[in-house]
Design a protein around this motif. Structure first.
Motif, PDB file in Angstrom:
ATOM      1  N   PRO A   1       0.834  -1.210   0.000  1.00  0.00           N
ATOM      2  CA  PRO A   1       0.000   0.000   0.000  1.00  0.00           C
ATOM      3  C   PRO A   1       0.864   1.254   0.000  1.00  0.00           C
ATOM      4  O   PRO A   1       1.915   1.298   0.613  1.00  0.00           O
ATOM      5  N   VAL A   2       0.403   2.251  -0.709  1.00  0.00           N
ATOM      6  CA  VAL A   2       1.128   3.512  -0.812  1.00  0.00           C
ATOM      7  C   VAL A   2       0.544   4.475   0.217  1.00  0.00           C
ATOM      8  O   VAL A   2      -0.670   4.639   0.311  1.00  0.00           O
TER       9      VAL A   2
ATOM     10  N   VAL B   1       2.468  10.219  -1.175  1.00  0.00           N
ATOM     11  CA  VAL B   1       3.487   9.687  -2.084  1.00  0.00           C
ATOM     12  C   VAL B   1       2.775   9.325  -3.388  1.00  0.00           C
ATOM     13  O   VAL B   1       1.952   8.417  -3.414  1.00  0.00           O
ATOM     14  N   PRO B   2       3.067  10.048  -4.464  1.00  0.00           N
ATOM     15  CA  PRO B   2       2.397   9.754  -5.736  1.00  0.00           C
ATOM     16  C   PRO B   2       2.734   8.353  -6.246  1.00  0.00           C
ATOM     17  O   PRO B   2       3.851   7.870  -6.077  1.00  0.00           O
ATOM     18  N   GLU B   3       1.749   7.710  -6.851  1.00  0.00           N
ATOM     19  CA  GLU B   3       1.948   6.364  -7.373  1.00  0.00           C
ATOM     20  C   GLU B   3       3.000   6.339  -8.475  1.00  0.00           C
ATOM     21  O   GLU B   3       3.700   5.342  -8.643  1.00  0.00           O
ATOM     22  N   GLU B   4       3.141   7.444  -9.225  1.00  0.00           N
ATOM     23  CA  GLU B   4       4.149   7.492 -10.279  1.00  0.00           C
ATOM     24  C   GLU B   4       5.550   7.416  -9.685  1.00  0.00           C
ATOM     25  O   GLU B   4       6.440   6.789 -10.240  1.00  0.00           O
ATOM     26  N   ASP B   5       5.744   8.065  -8.512  1.00  0.00           N
ATOM     27  CA  ASP B   5       7.047   8.013  -7.858  1.00  0.00           C
ATOM     28  C   ASP B   5       7.367   6.601  -7.387  1.00  0.00           C
ATOM     29  O   ASP B   5       8.493   6.128  -7.510  1.00  0.00           O
TER      30      ASP B   5
ATOM     31  N   ILE C   1       7.739   3.074   1.833  1.00  0.00           N
ATOM     32  CA  ILE C   1       8.142   4.378   1.304  1.00  0.00           C
ATOM     33  C   ILE C   1       7.365   5.412   2.111  1.00  0.00           C
ATOM     34  O   ILE C   1       6.140   5.385   2.146  1.00  0.00           O
ATOM     35  N   SER C   2       8.090   6.275   2.796  1.00  0.00           N
ATOM     36  CA  SER C   2       7.424   7.283   3.609  1.00  0.00           C
ATOM     37  C   SER C   2       8.219   8.577   3.565  1.00  0.00           C
ATOM     38  O   SER C   2       9.314   8.634   3.016  1.00  0.00           O
ATOM     39  N   GLN C   3       7.668   9.597   4.172  1.00  0.00           N
ATOM     40  CA  GLN C   3       8.341  10.881   4.236  1.00  0.00           C
ATOM     41  C   GLN C   3       9.595  10.741   5.097  1.00  0.00           C
ATOM     42  O   GLN C   3       9.578  10.023   6.098  1.00  0.00           O
TER      43      GLN C   3
END
Length: 111
Positions: A52-53, A57-61, A81-83
């Motif tokens: 899960p995103v 965080v954009p899915e493209e990234d 993936i987080s800040q």
């Protein structure tokens, strides 16, 4: 005397040309052999569930990062993936600023 020197220099140039050609052919053969040895079968791209995103965080990234990691080091799973957290940077800056402040440093005499 001059003709002997000219003949000797032509012989040296001829030997240098032959040695250069032999080395060039040897390098070409080595490149071809190593290229054939390095040919590997195509890597199977694993398919499965996508993590899960997090919000923000954009899915493209995520897709670009996943593709770059796969291209660089092969098939691995991205766990999170987080800040970024800047807590370590704030602590380092505080330590640096306190070490550069003028005045009495602990462990030093007042001379």
């Amino acid at each position: 005397m001059i003709t002997a020197a000219i003949i000797k220099s032509l012989q040296v140039y001829g030997i240098a040309i032959v040695v250069s050609l032999v080395v060039a052919v040897l390098i070409k053969v080595l490149v071809l052999v190593t290229a054939r040895m390095e040919k590997r079968p195509a890597v199977e791209v694993p398919t499965g569930s996508v993590c899960p995103v997090l919000l923000g965080v954009p899915e493209e990234d995520v897709a670009a990062l996943s593709a770059a990691i796969f291209a660089a080091i092969g098939p691995h799973r991205i766990l999170r993936i987080s800040q970024p957290s800047h807590g370590w940077a704030v602590g380092g800056r505080a330590a640096q600023h306190s070490s550069h402040t003028p005045g009495h440093a602990p462990g030093r005499s007042n001379r």
